[in-house]
Scaffold this motif. Sequence first.
Motif, PDB file in Angstrom:
ATOM      1  N   UNK A  74       0.877  -1.181   0.000  1.00  0.00           N
ATOM      2  CA  UNK A  74       0.000   0.000   0.000  1.00  0.00           C
ATOM      3  C   UNK A  74       0.904   1.217   0.000  1.00  0.00           C
ATOM      4  N   UNK A  75       0.652   2.122  -0.929  1.00  0.00           N
ATOM      5  CA  UNK A  75       1.477   3.340  -1.008  1.00  0.00           C
ATOM      6  C   UNK A  75       0.720   4.527  -0.450  1.00  0.00           C
ATOM      7  N   UNK A  76       1.440   5.483   0.042  1.00  0.00           N
ATOM      8  CA  UNK A  76       0.863   6.758   0.452  1.00  0.00           C
ATOM      9  C   UNK A  76      -0.059   7.240  -0.673  1.00  0.00           C
ATOM     10  N   UNK A  82       6.167   4.420   6.031  1.00  0.00           N
ATOM     11  CA  UNK A  82       5.937   3.064   5.536  1.00  0.00           C
ATOM     12  C   UNK A  82       6.907   2.057   6.142  1.00  0.00           C
ATOM     13  N   UNK A  83       6.480   0.811   6.201  1.00  0.00           N
ATOM     14  CA  UNK A  83       7.327  -0.252   6.745  1.00  0.00           C
ATOM     15  C   UNK A  83       6.656  -1.591   6.497  1.00  0.00           C
ATOM     16  N   UNK A 136       4.178   7.694   4.928  1.00  0.00           N
ATOM     17  CA  UNK A 136       5.069   8.097   3.835  1.00  0.00           C
ATOM     18  C   UNK A 136       5.681   6.863   3.185  1.00  0.00           C
ATOM     19  N   UNK A 137       5.697   6.843   1.860  1.00  0.00           N
ATOM     20  CA  UNK A 137       6.341   5.729   1.162  1.00  0.00           C
ATOM     21  C   UNK A 137       5.421   4.527   1.048  1.00  0.00           C
ATOM     22  N   UNK A 138       6.028   3.355   1.214  1.00  0.00           N
ATOM     23  CA  UNK A 138       5.276   2.122   0.961  1.00  0.00           C
ATOM     24  C   UNK A 138       5.187   1.267   2.224  1.00  0.00           C
TER      25      UNK A 138
END
Length: 432
Positions: free
Chosen positions: A5-7, A379-380, A402-404
Amino acid sequence: MDQRVRWASILRGEVIPPGDKSISHRALILNSVAGGKARVDNFSPGADCLATVACLRQLGVEIVEESPGSLTVSGVGKEGLKEPKDVLNAGNSATTIRLLAGLLAAQPFLSIITGDESLRSRPMARLIHPLRLMGAEVWGRGGDSLAPLAIKGNQLRGIKYQLPVASAQLKSAVLIAALFAQGNTTVEEPAPSRDHTERMLRAMGAKLKSDGLRITLTPDPVPLVPLDLLIPGDISSAAFWLVAGAIHPNARIEVRNTGINPTRMGIIEVLLDMGAKLRIENERIEAGEPVADLIVESSDLVGRQIGGSLIPRLIDEIPLIAIAGCVARGTTVIRDAAELRVKETDRIRATMKELSRLGADIGELPDGLIIRGGKTLKGGECHSYHDHRLAMAWGIAGLVAQGETIIHDAEAVAFSYPGFWSDLERLSARTV
Ligand code: S3P
């Protein structure tokens, strides 16, 4: 399966949550022992409810899927269930094993019911105790505390019983057994839990009286009247989008056709109290349950303290409230929620561990969580622990992180909401 899942830069659109899981189980179980045929529409597509269908078929009930989500159930009356030829399997579903245990305790035959690894670790002594008081013979693994359960049904007697926890599953198991008992049964809860069983029993002609937290059922030799139902959307599935919309900076989501039973409304009350821009529109009654459309927009949330009798009214939504708390200004404290430790997994420990990986400032309490908000999540990698609600909650966190974010064992969503990942992709499709 891993889900990425991306921002999302924007969240827009309409969602129709799947049919309510709790109501779907009850619609099938109660109609199975009614005196005729009933039609159930918008039945939950989740694997949990399919486990209930499979168990009832093994008990000799004819259930036909007329079209996706539309079933007919041919009720066999009070004495028509048959001894299952094999072990019943409730899969991951505690509602299936506990409500069916109430039903099986009153049948003149032997049943053995089990579940998956998660369900086989969940507490069953609290269920066995009242059923034994009613005269049932029930045994379980681990000194009668764990599934598989062996149930030798008997002629039951009514009891007066104080539930040790506010649990709709326990209350319902006792009330279902009480339909077949001699004499009245009274159950008293420490706080109100979801009341779908009581509503449905009344609609099917059962003699039920409520007095505060006390419910008395007077059994009737006449079987329940079959009940056709259009099942409302599940507020516990809708809740993912309500929180997503409230915490995301550029969101407007319309969640249609959602059940707003007051015993399930805790999440809406808490979000409103946190400052969510959330509107309830088009309120109506369907199948004896209040239903509405919910519209949520980006909001400026503030942290809150929650506990006490509110907890059973939002028990399944607590991981989501923790996510809202991460984004909100100030501190959110959740207490009196020790029951979360005995859900599909220990949801207190898992929420603390997994949201910490995403950068949350979150601590574990014996009976809850403390979250210091105002954080931008990053993200993590998160684990679902094969818990459907946790997999979905991490998906929602991923939309604002933020990010993925990678969610491991993301297929767990299928226990209650198989279309969750495609709804998430559709609502966030305008990401640039
Ligand atoms: C349910 C009751 C709740 C809830 C579960 C469904 C039901 O469990 O957590 O997802 O359908 O009765 P408890 O009643 O054990 O709290």
